[in-house]
Design a protein around this motif. Structure first.
Motif, PDB file in Angstrom:
ATOM      1  N   THR A 116      47.911  32.852  91.708  1.00 63.31           N
ATOM      2  CA  THR A 116      47.464  32.562  90.355  1.00 63.31           C
ATOM      3  C   THR A 116      46.479  33.629  89.915  1.00 63.31           C
ATOM      4  OG1 THR A 116      45.828  31.048  91.313  1.00 63.31           O
ATOM      5  CG2 THR A 116      47.857  30.083  90.453  1.00 63.31           C
TER       6      THR A 116
ATOM      7  N   PRO B 117      52.189  31.763  85.991  1.00 59.33           N
ATOM      8  CA  PRO B 117      52.470  31.542  87.414  1.00 59.33           C
ATOM      9  C   PRO B 117      53.940  31.237  87.672  1.00 59.33           C
ATOM     10  CG  PRO B 117      51.419  29.606  86.477  1.00 59.33           C
ATOM     11  CD  PRO B 117      51.405  30.664  85.399  1.00 59.33           C
TER      12      PRO B 117
ATOM     13  N   TRP C 104      47.951  31.500  83.411  1.00 61.88           N
ATOM     14  CA  TRP C 104      46.994  30.765  84.236  1.00 61.88           C
ATOM     15  C   TRP C 104      45.573  30.892  83.691  1.00 61.88           C
ATOM     16  CZ3 TRP C 104      46.381  26.958  87.300  1.00 61.88           C
ATOM     17  CH2 TRP C 104      45.246  26.845  88.103  1.00 61.88           C
TER      18      TRP C 104
ATOM     19  N   TYR D 162      51.596  23.351  82.918  1.00 61.61           N
ATOM     20  CA  TYR D 162      52.247  24.442  83.644  1.00 61.61           C
ATOM     21  C   TYR D 162      53.676  24.146  84.088  1.00 61.61           C
ATOM     22  CZ  TYR D 162      47.661  26.647  83.804  1.00 61.61           C
ATOM     23  OH  TYR D 162      46.469  27.229  83.456  1.00 61.61           O
TER      24      TYR D 162
END
Length: 826
Positions: free
Chosen positions: A468, A474, A496, A513
């Motif tokens: 990360t 990511p 990130w 995410y």
């Protein structure tokens, strides 16, 4: 005598001050006493070091004014990760003394206020000197000191390889200890009786499940319920329970398994509850590690636990069932194999061989075709749910006490003729509710796990996040564990942000995410390059006009990720299982466990072996019987890349096999292995995961079991491209092929066997505390080929000595620690 008065004399005997210079008065000297002695000390140390080495006498005097004699010990050399002891001495009147670091990479000194301090040698890329100073102060403030130098070299594996073994015990190197922590049936709540292990136990919703597998440790604050990613003495352990050894769960084995048999509800419920996930609180006390049986954090997630769907496939018609007409919720998770540890402190569990649990009666395909859902037949067949399948444990044969219950009927995927074609009246779509990555918040037992559909549906093995980096999107790497399946990665749409690692709403961070991004599948080229091909609706063949399967939208692409990858021409691999990412280089490693269907004609550069591996006990395994570990490095070292370079890190093989075409990595008796499965890099929070991180490789083997039980190996691997090329000649079944491969540098002593497990087990699941001083490993299905009438293993009862006859084996989590308290592996 009286001195006569003499006028010519200008002074009397001793009574007159005639010194008119500016030199100090004795009173001034007395007042400056301590600072003068300190100045003398510094000068003496510099001038005398060559004579006295690390031992210096800083000043002389009488009584309380005398300084101590300090010896910092001789200089020494070590390697990264080793536990180092500074042995000094202080002789004489010392009021206080202690160690301090003078130069070199900063380390944490334990026992710094004693003459014997310890530290863990830091991670370095080249020989690096560290200077430490032992200082002493006397009661009147006189200070003495001496220095010593410890030169630290790059990391090396610091244990003697464990020999191959067929014994019924977990064997580890000398200097290490094994503690059995959490076993099948262990109670995780108050008022749950101890496990009898005779088949009569019930209520596995509040007991440890079976077949311990992927696992993550999450540090907790010393008190309270807050995460503390640095705490190595209190935490939560989340672990998968992949499957069951059915025979040992019941008094005399399973009932009703024969043709036409009916399963008792109590047996089926127990088997179901033994699947899923455990979350338990664990602590390290004065006598070692234990789990907290009554902790409020303890939790079982089973095939009965409520789930929610998130991401692009939420609400898609293919997820619609009688239980969830709006296609947004589901029940449970099953066949959970590998895992993922998210930096925002959540646990990813991954549904692997879920397809085998479903029944599908003959005639189902015709019913779906008549309902204009013929393409569902293509999907079901591609995922291995064919007509005539009865379901692994015949749970659909149960007649529940509660006539309204669908707990068992849900495993029958056969379309009912009298129900709507949209699936809202039966469980024809239940198989589409499985095959996902599931996110769990281990710190909130009341939270509902979320199935993350953006990551695609397949036989998910692991799901490991790459490095990360702030501002970079990511990536999450995954294998589809079946013969000739693919390697995938998902790249989030969101860059990130470091602050998300400590966010209070952890599943909300997962939404951020994991619910939007691009899913890719890998194609490996013969020249050592590769491409990530996007699984995006409307691009290339992923359209409604595709002849093999007409994709309707992005949800359809994700539900049928295998069919989408087929259409894109991805490289068929030798059972992609666990993925792991080197925390220093960002390189991704993936185990290709084996492939009995690999033929000589079907080999390629990324899957180059097809051969016969004879066994001393008779018979042989063929194809790629021993497996290999492949690795790739993203172009530009960024997770956002759509191309990569690759090579093969290591080929599994017995050391007795042909070195020219099979044992290509030159393995010997200290590191030969077969069927790599579990894979994990040490954490970057300790030296084992820094600079040259340690890679851990676990095996799940059937080809090498005539020589050894399954094992765990430790490695310090190099980097992609550190080897060269070789040409492999395959001869199998009368056919032959010649393949040029990209192979990493031979592992040699940088790969070593660390552990061998008990009889008939698989070694799987691995994680550690942040300090690297405790490693957790799972021992799955010891004695799996036995029965109550023929018990083939007594583990873990025999781990500490001879076990009483009749003890049924139990899957369990163990903790491995180094006897000197150091970092495991060094």
């Amino acid at each position: 005598m009286k001195t006569p008065s003499i006028t010519a004399m200008s002074y009397h005997d001793g009574d007159t001050d005639t010194n008119r210079s500016g030199n100090p008065h004795i009173d001034d000297l007395v007042s400056a006493r301590y600072s003068r002695r300190q100045t003398l000390l510094g000068g003496l140390q510099a001038a005398s070091a060559a004579v006295f080495g690390g031992m210096l006498l800083s000043a002389c005097g009488d009584g309380d004014d005398e300084a101590a004699l300090v010896d910092a010990g001789a200089s020494a050399s070590t390697t990264s990760g080793k536990l180092v002891t500074l042995n000094g001495s202080v002789t004489g009147p010392a009021e206080s003394f202690g160690w301090a670091q003078v130069s070199g990479p900063t380390v944490a000194l334990s026992g710094a206020q004693t003459t014997t301090a310890t530290f863990t040698a830091p991670s370095v890329a080249a020989a690096t000197p560290l200077v430490f100073r032992l200082s002493s102060t006397s009661r009147d403030g006189v200070r003495s000191q001496a220095d010593t130098t410890v030169t630290v070299g790059p990391a090396q594996l610091g244990f003697t390889a464990v020999a191959k073994s067929l014994a019924d015990i977990v064997a580890v190197p000398a200097g290490y200890s094994v503690t059995v922590l959490y076993r099948l049936g262990d109670p995780i709540a108050a008022n749950v009786p101890a496990f009898a292990n005779n088949g009569a136990d019930t209520n596995f919703a509040l007991r440890a499940g079976d077949h311990h597998d992927g696992m993550s440790y999450f540090g907790m604050a010393a008190t309270g319920n807050a995460p503390d990613a640095t705490n190595s003495t209190r935490g939560l352990l989340a672990l998968n329970h992949e499957n069951i050894t059915q025979a040992y769960l019941h008094p005399n084995g399973a009932s009703g398994m024969g043709s036409g048999g009916v399963r008792p509800e109590a047996e089926a419920l127990k088997e179901m509850e033994c699947h899923g996930v455990s979350v338990i609180e664990i602590v390290r006390g004065a006598v070692g590690w234990s789990y907290v049986p009554n902790s409020g954090f303890n939790r079982r997630v089973t095939p009965l636990t409520p789930m929610s769907f998130s991401g692009p496939a939420r609400g898609t018609p293919q997820l619609r069932t009688r239980h969830s007409p709006d296609a947004t919720t589901g029940r449970g998770t099953i066949n959970n194999c590998a895992n993922g540890t998210m930096p925002w402190q959540t646990y990813l569990t991954n549904e692997e061989n879920w397809a085998g649990y479903f029944r599908r009666d003959a005639g189902d395909a015709a019913i779906r075709s008549a309902a204009a859902a013929a393409k569902e037949n293509v999907s079901l067949a591609r995922y291995g749910i064919r007509e005539g399948a009865g379901g692994n444990y015949k749970w659909t044969s149960v007649t529940p006490a509660d006539a309204a219950s669908t707990v068992y009927a849900r495993w029958n995927a056969t379309a009912a003729k009298d129900q709507p074609a949209d699936g809202s009246g039966d469980f024809r779509h239940e198989p589409f509710q499985f095959g996902w990555v599931v996110e769990i918040d281990p710190f909130d037992p009341a939270s509902t796990p979320r199935k993350r559909t953006a990551l695609g549906r397949m036989n998910h093995e692991g799901c490991q996040i790459g490095r990360t980096i702030t501002g970079v999107r990511p990536a999450f790497y995954m294998g589809d564990d079946a013969q000739n399946e693919y390697i995938y990665k998902f790249v989030s749409v969101t860059p990130w942000t470091a602050a998300d690692a400590s966010a209070a709403s952890r599943l909300a961070v997962g939404d951020k995410y994991l619910d939007a991004g691009t899913l890719y599948v890998a194609r490996f080229n013969a020249d050592g390059t590769g491409q990530w091909m996007p699984l995006v609706f409307g691009q290339g063949p992923l359209t409604p006009s595709n002849a093999a399967y007409a994709f309707a939208d992005q949800a359809d692409v994700l539900v049928n990720a295998r069919l989408a990858a087929d259409a894109l021409g991805a490289t068929r691999m030798d059972r992609p299982e666990w993925t792991a990412v080197n925390p220093t280089t960002g390189e991704m490693y993936c185990t290709l466990t084996n492939n009995s269907s690999r033929t000589a004609a079907g080999t390629d550069a990324a899957n180059p072996r097809a051969y016969s591996d004879p066994k001393s006990t008779g018979g042989a395994t063929s194809g790629n019987a021993n497996g290999h570990v492949i690795r790739l490095r993203e172009t530009g070292d960024t997770s956002e890349a759509t191309s990569f370079a690759w090579d093969i890190y290591a080929f599994g093989a017995g050391s007795d096999l042909d070195a020219t075409n099979i044992n290509l990595s030159g393995l010997d008796g200290s590191n030969d292995f077969s069927s790599p499965d579990g894979l994990w890099f040490s954490l970057p929070s300790n030296v084992a995961g820094q600079t040259t991180p340690v890679l851990w490789v676990e095996t799940d083997d059937g080809a090498f079991t005539d020589q050894t039980n399954c094992m765990l190996l430790a490695a310090i691997p190099g980097t992609v491209g550190d080897g060269g090329t070789k040409t492999v000649v395959n001869t199998l079944g009368g056919a032959s092929s010649s393949v040029t491969i990209r192979i990493g540098k031979a592992p040699g002593t940088t790969l070593r066997r660390f552990l061998v497990g008990p009889k008939e087990c698989e070694i799987t699941g691995i994680h550690s505390t942040p300090d690297g001083r405790s490693i957790f490993v799972n021992i799955q299905h010891p004695g799996e080929n036995g029965s109550p009438a023929n018990i083939t293993s007594n583990w873990p009862y025999n781990q500490s000595g001879t076990a009483a006859a009749g003890n049924r084996p139990r899957s369990a989590t163990i903790v491995i620690t180094k006897d000197d308290g150091g970092v495991v592996g060094f």
